[in-house]
Design a protein around this motif. Structure first.
Motif, mmCIF file in Angstrom:
data_model
loop_
_atom_site.group_PDB
_atom_site.id
_atom_site.type_symbol
_atom_site.label_atom_id
_atom_site.label_comp_id
_atom_site.label_asym_id
_atom_site.label_seq_id
_atom_site.Cartn_x
_atom_site.Cartn_y
_atom_site.Cartn_z
ATOM 1 N N ARG A 169 12.849 12.637 -10.643
ATOM 2 C CA ARG A 169 13.685 13.306 -9.644
ATOM 3 C C ARG A 169 14.623 12.363 -8.903
ATOM 4 O O ARG A 169 15.486 12.824 -8.154
ATOM 5 C CB ARG A 169 12.808 14.061 -8.645
ATOM 6 N N PHE A 170 14.491 11.065 -9.134
ATOM 7 C CA PHE A 170 15.307 10.095 -8.415
ATOM 8 C C PHE A 170 16.485 9.616 -9.260
ATOM 9 O O PHE A 170 16.382 9.544 -10.491
ATOM 10 C CB PHE A 170 14.460 8.889 -7.992
ATOM 11 N N PRO A 171 17.618 9.273 -8.609
ATOM 12 C CA PRO A 171 18.765 8.741 -9.360
ATOM 13 C C PRO A 171 18.451 7.366 -9.941
ATOM 14 O O PRO A 171 17.745 6.572 -9.322
ATOM 15 C CB PRO A 171 19.879 8.668 -8.317
ATOM 16 N N PRO A 178 5.431 0.817 -11.837
ATOM 17 C CA PRO A 178 5.752 1.716 -10.722
ATOM 18 C C PRO A 178 5.633 3.197 -11.047
ATOM 19 O O PRO A 178 5.284 3.990 -10.173
ATOM 20 C CB PRO A 178 7.205 1.336 -10.392
ATOM 21 N N PHE A 179 5.910 3.609 -12.295
ATOM 22 C CA PHE A 179 5.865 5.043 -12.611
ATOM 23 C C PHE A 179 4.693 5.425 -13.496
ATOM 24 O O PHE A 179 4.537 6.597 -13.859
ATOM 25 C CB PHE A 179 7.188 5.516 -13.233
ATOM 26 N N GLN A 180 3.843 4.455 -13.864
ATOM 27 C CA GLN A 180 2.576 4.782 -14.516
ATOM 28 C C GLN A 180 1.470 4.732 -13.464
ATOM 29 O O GLN A 180 1.706 4.372 -12.318
ATOM 30 C CB GLN A 180 2.290 3.827 -15.675
ATOM 31 N N GLY A 181 0.272 5.093 -13.855
ATOM 32 C CA GLY A 181 -0.823 5.127 -12.892
ATOM 33 C C GLY A 181 -1.351 3.754 -12.565
ATOM 34 O O GLY A 181 -1.230 3.268 -11.440
ATOM 35 N N ILE A 182 -1.948 3.082 -13.568
ATOM 36 C CA ILE A 182 -2.533 1.762 -13.334
ATOM 37 C C ILE A 182 -2.041 0.715 -14.330
ATOM 38 O O ILE A 182 -2.121 -0.478 -14.066
ATOM 39 C CB ILE A 182 -4.074 1.815 -13.387
ATOM 40 N N PHE A 183 -1.530 1.148 -15.484
ATOM 41 C CA PHE A 183 -1.112 0.202 -16.512
ATOM 42 C C PHE A 183 0.350 -0.207 -16.333
ATOM 43 O O PHE A 183 1.166 0.556 -15.832
ATOM 44 C CB PHE A 183 -1.308 0.803 -17.905
ATOM 45 N N ASN A 233 0.862 -1.169 0.000
ATOM 46 C CA ASN A 233 0.000 0.000 0.000
ATOM 47 C C ASN A 233 0.905 1.229 0.000
ATOM 48 O O ASN A 233 1.584 1.519 0.994
ATOM 49 C CB ASN A 233 -0.908 0.007 1.230
ATOM 50 N N TYR A 234 0.957 1.933 -1.119
ATOM 51 C CA TYR A 234 1.918 3.019 -1.285
ATOM 52 C C TYR A 234 1.861 4.031 -0.132
ATOM 53 O O TYR A 234 2.895 4.462 0.385
ATOM 54 C CB TYR A 234 1.654 3.759 -2.595
ATOM 55 N N LYS A 235 0.657 4.448 0.238
ATOM 56 C CA LYS A 235 0.502 5.541 1.206
ATOM 57 C C LYS A 235 1.165 5.223 2.535
ATOM 58 O O LYS A 235 1.929 6.038 3.073
ATOM 59 C CB LYS A 235 -0.985 5.829 1.409
ATOM 60 N N THR A 236 0.901 4.044 3.077
ATOM 61 C CA THR A 236 1.442 3.705 4.392
ATOM 62 C C THR A 236 2.869 3.158 4.309
ATOM 63 O O THR A 236 3.682 3.401 5.201
ATOM 64 C CB THR A 236 0.544 2.670 5.088
ATOM 65 N N ASN A 276 -1.701 10.404 -7.275
ATOM 66 C CA ASN A 276 -1.671 9.770 -5.953
ATOM 67 C C ASN A 276 -0.281 9.233 -5.639
ATOM 68 O O ASN A 276 0.227 9.388 -4.519
ATOM 69 C CB ASN A 276 -2.698 8.640 -5.889
ATOM 70 N N LYS A 277 0.339 8.587 -6.612
ATOM 71 C CA LYS A 277 1.682 8.038 -6.386
ATOM 72 C C LYS A 277 2.691 9.148 -6.092
ATOM 73 O O LYS A 277 3.556 8.995 -5.225
ATOM 74 C CB LYS A 277 2.122 7.217 -7.599
ATOM 75 N N ILE A 278 2.590 10.250 -6.824
ATOM 76 C CA ILE A 278 3.490 11.383 -6.565
ATOM 77 C C ILE A 278 3.318 11.870 -5.134
ATOM 78 O O ILE A 278 4.294 12.168 -4.437
ATOM 79 C CB ILE A 278 3.216 12.525 -7.574
ATOM 80 N N LYS A 279 2.079 11.937 -4.682
ATOM 81 C CA LYS A 279 1.796 12.378 -3.313
ATOM 82 C C LYS A 279 2.353 11.384 -2.297
ATOM 83 O O LYS A 279 2.969 11.776 -1.297
ATOM 84 C CB LYS A 279 0.290 12.533 -3.136
ATOM 85 N N TYR A 280 2.183 10.100 -2.555
ATOM 86 C CA TYR A 280 2.637 9.088 -1.602
ATOM 87 C C TYR A 280 4.166 9.005 -1.523
ATOM 88 O O TYR A 280 4.723 8.627 -0.487
ATOM 89 C CB TYR A 280 2.085 7.714 -2.001
#
Length: 405
Positions: free
Chosen positions: A205-207, A146-151, A124-127, A173-177
């Motif tokens: 933004r990540f290496p 991991p870097f797309q929304g659902i696909f 669960n990304y958020k927690t 949502n993923k950006i927020k989490y």
């Protein structure tokens, strides 16, 4: 910190399948290098002290009760309802909001580094990312999920316009989490996935690091071709093509293009060997399907029996099939996509069909069968040893782990 003293925990939804197998092989290669590595998965075969089965909430009694009642309290119900309201054709959809809370596991909290793999439907990304915002995390990408929304692949996104709003919402949502993460490092096995990830809104933004998969080359060996064909009941003097996939009917793996190409060949001009579930039929050519196989010695026998490995994927990262074929000295025929572009050169390891269609694939097969294309099996094996030995992969990961601790 001395490299042999740190603890790394790998997380993968599955132990099997292409991504799960690649993750588990990395874990094993680290164990051989005396690294304290643990492998956590929601679905496993067998048990050992270095593996931990994550109990999914789906197996808990209250989940089963709520599912039968149809009460949309859990995220899985809400996600299923979102999908049910839309029409589309795709291989896989997954959402960042899940019901599992694996961040409470002692193994993860005690680890110095967490190495995520294919974790769809598991974390669960958020927690999860809130709990481990200060812990070094390496995320090994096996597809684009991991870097797309659902696909999980771009073609599914492009072919399902009705899902654009959901896709965009889940990216947000993923950006927020992930907003609080500062020590997240992305690893990709192919240059194609590296470029896609580096240019994504979520991961730019990540290496990033490029580390190809490693293979247990002692398990995948070149065997005498005639002996291998005889052992599998194949005609020893007939050109043999092998097609391998966990799901042989997977459209993304190019099965329809392959079938059309094979059916357009002269009758009884080649024999087909397949490995995988959901067998397909080649009516005009001798064909043997070995089914799903996990025994690497038998898989090596099959690759060694083949004269050419056909890998007609429409999108793919760095398929284990290609690397396993190389390890057994068998050249690969593919389309110009994904991780195949990194290693197939047209001269030493294999060659490409000119276009992504059955006609080009047919012509490429005929070029090989008629002797216009030839390859040195020993040279292929040598290049596999130089590039895909599991020790090379583990050494690169150990260096990365040490650099971020």
């Amino acid at each position: 910190m001395l490299q042999e003293h740190f603890k790394v925990a790998h997380i993968s939804t599955y132990q099997g399948g292409g991504a799960g197998l690649a993750a588990y092989r990395l874990h094993n290669s680290l164990l051989k290098a005396n690294i304290n590595s643990k492998f956590l998965s929601g679905h496993q075969t067998g048990t050992s002290k270095d593996r931990e089965l994550i109990e999914s909430i789906q197996w808990k009694l209250f989940y089963r009760i709520l599912s039968k009642l149809g009460i949309p309290i859990l995220n899985v119900h809400k996600n299923n309802r979102k999908v049910a309201q839309l029409n589309g054709k795709f291989e896989k959809i997954s959402f960042p909001d899940q019901d599992n809370r694996i961040e409470t596991l002692e193994t993860l909290n005690n680890a110095d580094i967490i190495n995520l793999h294919w974790v769809s439907d598991l974390i669960n990304y958020k927690t999860f990312f809130k709990q481990f915002k200060d812990k070094p995390i390496v995320w090994t990408l096996h597809d684009m999920a991991p870097f797309q929304g659902i696909f999980h692949y771009k073609n599914d996104l492009l072919n399902n316009n009705a899902y654009i709003k959901i896709e965009q919402r889940e990216v947000a949502n993923k950006i927020k989490y992930l907003a609080g993460l500062e020590n997240l490092h992305i690893v990709t096995p192919s240059k194609w996935l590296l470029s896609e990830s580096e240019n994504s809104e979520l991961f730019k933004r990540f290496p990033h690091h490029l580390i190809p998969y490693g293979q247990p080359l002692n398990d995948f060996r070149m065997l005498d071709k005639i002996m291998a064909k005889n052992a599998l009941g194949l005609e020893p003097n007939m050109p043999t093509l092998i097609f391998v996939a966990e799901n042989l009917s997977n459209i993304r793996k190019g099965v329809q293009i392959l079938m059309d190409a094979i059916h357009s060949l002269p009758e009884n001009s080649v024999q087909i060997l397949t490995i995988g579930n959901h067998p397909i039929i080649f009516a005009n050519q001798p064909h043997r399907n070995l089914g799903f196989i996990s025994n690497e010695q038998i898989i090596s026998l099959a690759y060694s029996a083949a004269d050419l490995c056909i890998l007609p994927s429409l999108e793919d990262n760095l398929p284990n099939v290609m690397l396993e074929s190389f390890a057994c000295g068998t050249p690969v025929l593919s389309f110009k996509v994904g991780g195949m572009l990194d290693w197939i050169d047209g001269e030493k390891m294999g060659f490409f069909a000119d276009e992504i269609n059955s006609k080009s694939l047919r012509e490429a097969i005929l070029d090989f069968v008629t002797g216009k294309r030839s390859f040195d099996s020993w040279e292929i094996r040598k290049l596999a040893e130089e590039n895909f030995d599991e020790k090379i992969q583990s050494t690169r990961y150990i260096s990365l782990y040490n650099s971020i601790l």
